[in-house]
Design an enzyme around this catalytic site. Sequence first.
Site, PDB file in Angstrom:
ATOM      1  N   HIS A 193       0.839  -1.195   0.000  1.00 35.39           N
ATOM      2  CA  HIS A 193       0.000   0.000   0.000  1.00 35.39           C
ATOM      3  C   HIS A 193       0.873   1.244   0.000  1.00 35.39           C
ATOM      4  O   HIS A 193       1.829   1.346   0.774  1.00 35.39           O
ATOM      5  CB  HIS A 193      -0.908   0.015   1.228  1.00 35.39           C
ATOM      6  CG  HIS A 193      -1.723   1.271   1.355  1.00 35.39           C
ATOM      7  ND1 HIS A 193      -1.638   2.125   2.433  1.00 35.39           N
ATOM      8  CD2 HIS A 193      -2.637   1.825   0.519  1.00 35.39           C
ATOM      9  CE1 HIS A 193      -2.461   3.133   2.262  1.00 35.39           C
ATOM     10  NE2 HIS A 193      -3.073   2.976   1.109  1.00 35.39           N
ATOM     11  N   SER A 194       0.573   2.170  -0.896  1.00 29.99           N
ATOM     12  CA  SER A 194       1.277   3.447  -0.969  1.00 29.99           C
ATOM     13  C   SER A 194       2.779   3.214  -1.167  1.00 29.99           C
ATOM     14  O   SER A 194       3.179   2.494  -2.079  1.00 29.99           O
ATOM     15  CB  SER A 194       0.980   4.274   0.286  1.00 29.99           C
ATOM     16  OG  SER A 194       1.519   5.569   0.180  1.00 29.99           O
ATOM     17  N   MET A 195       3.606   3.757  -0.282  1.00 28.10           N
ATOM     18  CA  MET A 195       5.043   3.578  -0.421  1.00 28.10           C
ATOM     19  C   MET A 195       5.469   2.134  -0.201  1.00 28.10           C
ATOM     20  O   MET A 195       6.569   1.741  -0.587  1.00 28.10           O
ATOM     21  CB  MET A 195       5.779   4.477   0.570  1.00 28.10           C
ATOM     22  CG  MET A 195       5.696   5.957   0.264  1.00 28.10           C
ATOM     23  SD  MET A 195       6.402   6.398  -1.337  1.00 28.10           S
ATOM     24  CE  MET A 195       8.125   6.009  -1.085  1.00 28.10           C
ATOM     25  N   LEU A 243      -1.244  -0.835  -4.195  1.00 27.47           N
ATOM     26  CA  LEU A 243      -2.455  -0.043  -4.026  1.00 27.47           C
ATOM     27  C   LEU A 243      -2.062   1.405  -3.764  1.00 27.47           C
ATOM     28  O   LEU A 243      -1.407   1.707  -2.754  1.00 27.47           O
ATOM     29  CB  LEU A 243      -3.292  -0.582  -2.861  1.00 27.47           C
ATOM     30  CG  LEU A 243      -3.553  -2.096  -2.855  1.00 27.47           C
ATOM     31  CD1 LEU A 243      -4.343  -2.490  -1.616  1.00 27.47           C
ATOM     32  CD2 LEU A 243      -4.268  -2.529  -4.110  1.00 27.47           C
TER      33      LEU A 243
END
Length: 942
Positions: free
Chosen positions: A424-426, A451
């Site tokens: 997720h994200s980074m 994501l």
Amino acid sequence: MNRPGQQRDMVFCHVCENEWYREEHGLECPSCHSDFTEIIEQDHDPRVERQLHVDDEDSESLPSLLHEHEHQHNPWRDAPDPDEEDIDGVGNMWPNEPRDRSRTPQQSDLAGGHPLMQNFATMLQGIAGRSMSPRMHQDDPASANRAGTRILRHGPHMEIRREGPNASFYFSSYSSGPSTFGGSGRQDPPDHFGGIPSMVAQLFAELEPGMSPSGRRTRGGPGSPDAPPMSPLQMLFSSLLGPPGGVHGDAVYSQEGFDRVMSQLMEQNQTGNAPGPASADAIASLPAKRVDKSMLDDQGKAECSICMDEVKLNDSVKGIPVLFIPGNAGSYKQVRPLAAEAANYFHDVLRHDGNALRDGKRTLDFFSVDFNEDITAFHGQTLLDQAEYLNDAISFILSLYHDPNRSVRETGLPDPSSVMIIGHSMGGVVARTMLTMPNYQTSSINTIVTLSAPHSRPPVSFDGEIVKTYSDVNSYWRKAHSQKWANKNPLWHVTLVSITGGALDTMVPSEYASLASIVPETHGFTVFTSSIPDVWTGMDHLAIMWCDQFRKSIIRALYDVADVRRPSQTQPRAERMRIFRKRLLTGMEDIAEKLLPQEEPRTLLTLEDKSNAMVAQGERLTLREFGKARKPRAHLLPVPPQGTNMEGTRFTLLSNQPLDANSPLEVLFCSVFPLQSEQRADVFSMNMDLSEDNTGSTRLACKSGASDAIVLPASTRESQYPFDHAPPFSYLQYDLEALAEHQFVAVVDKAKEPTAGWVMAEFSAESASTIRTNIGLRTLLTSGLDLHMHSSRSMVNEINIPALYSGLLSYKISISKQGCEGGQELFTPLLRQYVSEPYESKFFVNVQEADINIHGVAPYMPPPLKGISAAQGLSLQIWSDPTCDHTVSLSLKLDFIGSMGKLVMRYRTVFAAFPLLVVALVLRKQFSVYDETGTSCLYSQA
């Protein structure tokens, strides 16, 4: 304890203080039958510690009790010991004589006669363990070679003396009882404390690790047998700061202390003949038993009796490993919605599906990593550290499946060699970075789903290291996929899917999630959540982790690609890509794969020549109700012949019924099956006979189109949002080239009684259903776009606007139509806006007005791998009921306020920094005026 010609061990009882020889009565006390006993050694005499402890007691009744107790339980108190002179290391303490440990409260004059100073000295003496007052003196050569503890009596005065070759420490006290100690070598009592300065100095001397009370450094160091007992002050600091050297008796408190103990054991047992550790095969052959509640202790823990590892209830692995990586300041707990959906889906659906189990579907074992909500978006080194740590974590995860005490997988299944990753994200960027690290284990990662991850550019560029890390990682991926041969591409087996939430994600620009510049279409793609079937909505940066319809789609995709029968635990790369496209794309993209040409005919359709309707060439089939004939009926649409004038023709079908076995509708693509065919009729898995045993019948070999069915959001008068809880529409779309081997499209109404539902099917030419505008961006911004679709239009129409490609502009579209003259319309207009790269689609149901914004070309984005091509711009796809004889009008205008909002959200950091620029310019002007005139001007004047 060395004795001439014989070695005899003396045992001391801590309960009754009895003493005896080990060879006579063993280790159990012959008096009280207690096993709380200890062998008296030269460097450790429990009687001395007992004496020190008793001397600290202030009770006057204790000596008499101990004295009485000793007389009652010591049967040898009156018997002489013939070998008493030979006992070395315990001084002149005679075990067969009674001892009097009583003392008066009166203390020696430690600090003059002042009571306050005496109390302070007594306090210091107690802190130091009463081993203070070092006295350095020269011993005679004979005494210089001896070291040990001597307990001497001089009348009422008792002296405990610790002697060494260079120094001696003394403890003195007075006793009111008679002298019971004797022996040769009696010495005069030493002087008392030399004042408070020496006591304070001794306090600090007591803190030095490895120093004996005699002032010399012990041979074995702290924790060794040669080390003296620690004073209370040393114990206090050891408990607060850790023992000196990390060793305290048999316990170690540091890696250094552990290494020292292990080295000593190895040196002492170099010639040992003990058996070596068990082999891996022997350990693997041991039966594995799952932990249950009966094995847990009071704290809910248990310990493996073989490896001594701590185990917990249900702490086992048996499925397919999946690792979740949180993003910037993210929590490991964010994985819970995905893990819960995976467990529910397997428990409710897959475990009851025998075909799924045979295809290698098993539970997903979710692992998560807790980075303590660390900041990775602002610091490049943190990103690298996390990637390095996670590679080691994957090695540990895979090792769990090799541990028979942890793994409860079915017999015969291969141990996993790779782990699927969700980032997720980074966390998605960290996942890609892992494959570039030196400690990456080859093929340990083959599936990555990210994501809302900013792959193309860092979300913020405050740190130069984060920019360099991005550049290095993306260059590695580009270089790997630029290799001509697969065996030279270290990422050939890896599939990468990037999913982003769209305009609702105000934290990370969705353009940054694009993979067009990193991986080719054969290994990955980018898709928006608004494009995913049954999701059809945008999401913000955090909601993408818990949105219900989205997590269902992701988990089903992961189960589809999973295959526990393979060591990689997944399908081959090409199959994984096909599954991800099928699950996550709309099915109308150019890259979408059609399964119909790859299938074999499975249905034999037998028709009576006169009982089935043949739709004329170029006509549209419309059914407003199923089961009207009260028996199954087939409607045949002839496939147009191949020719130059039919180029661009496609077949489309739309229905509000699903295309499955329980539906009243079935769509088949058929070819004539001659009676004299060498292929036997019994090879078909399904025989659909609609001829009623008439001689004049036609047999067709057919393929089902259900595998290529596309779901669309239902668009009715009651529809408000694409994700409404309403049964979706079913849509089929084939180019004419995909139907070249077929002669008919059979739309079979299987209902035997009237059933609500409708279906519409037609062949249409691209020239009649596609509108391509040549309007420029300036005209579009100033005047907008107005279009009209006449009443004879196709069911599906497309409008392409190449000038509309910028991701910084927003538009409004309105669709108007008249009433349905031919009766009630089957469905209301359904609008889909889409761009080809990345795969972004948005659906608008029952549309009248809608906001149009895309994520097309964005500034400062790297070029795609396939090169710079002409931008196709925005495309609009409109489904409308053509049976209603009316015109549909479309109007597209610039949304100025919406465009300003997108501009502010994209460059909000610039707007936030603008006041700083103004202040800097004003200060520059003030300094300039001061340099020229020597006077300062006001801020407002500057």
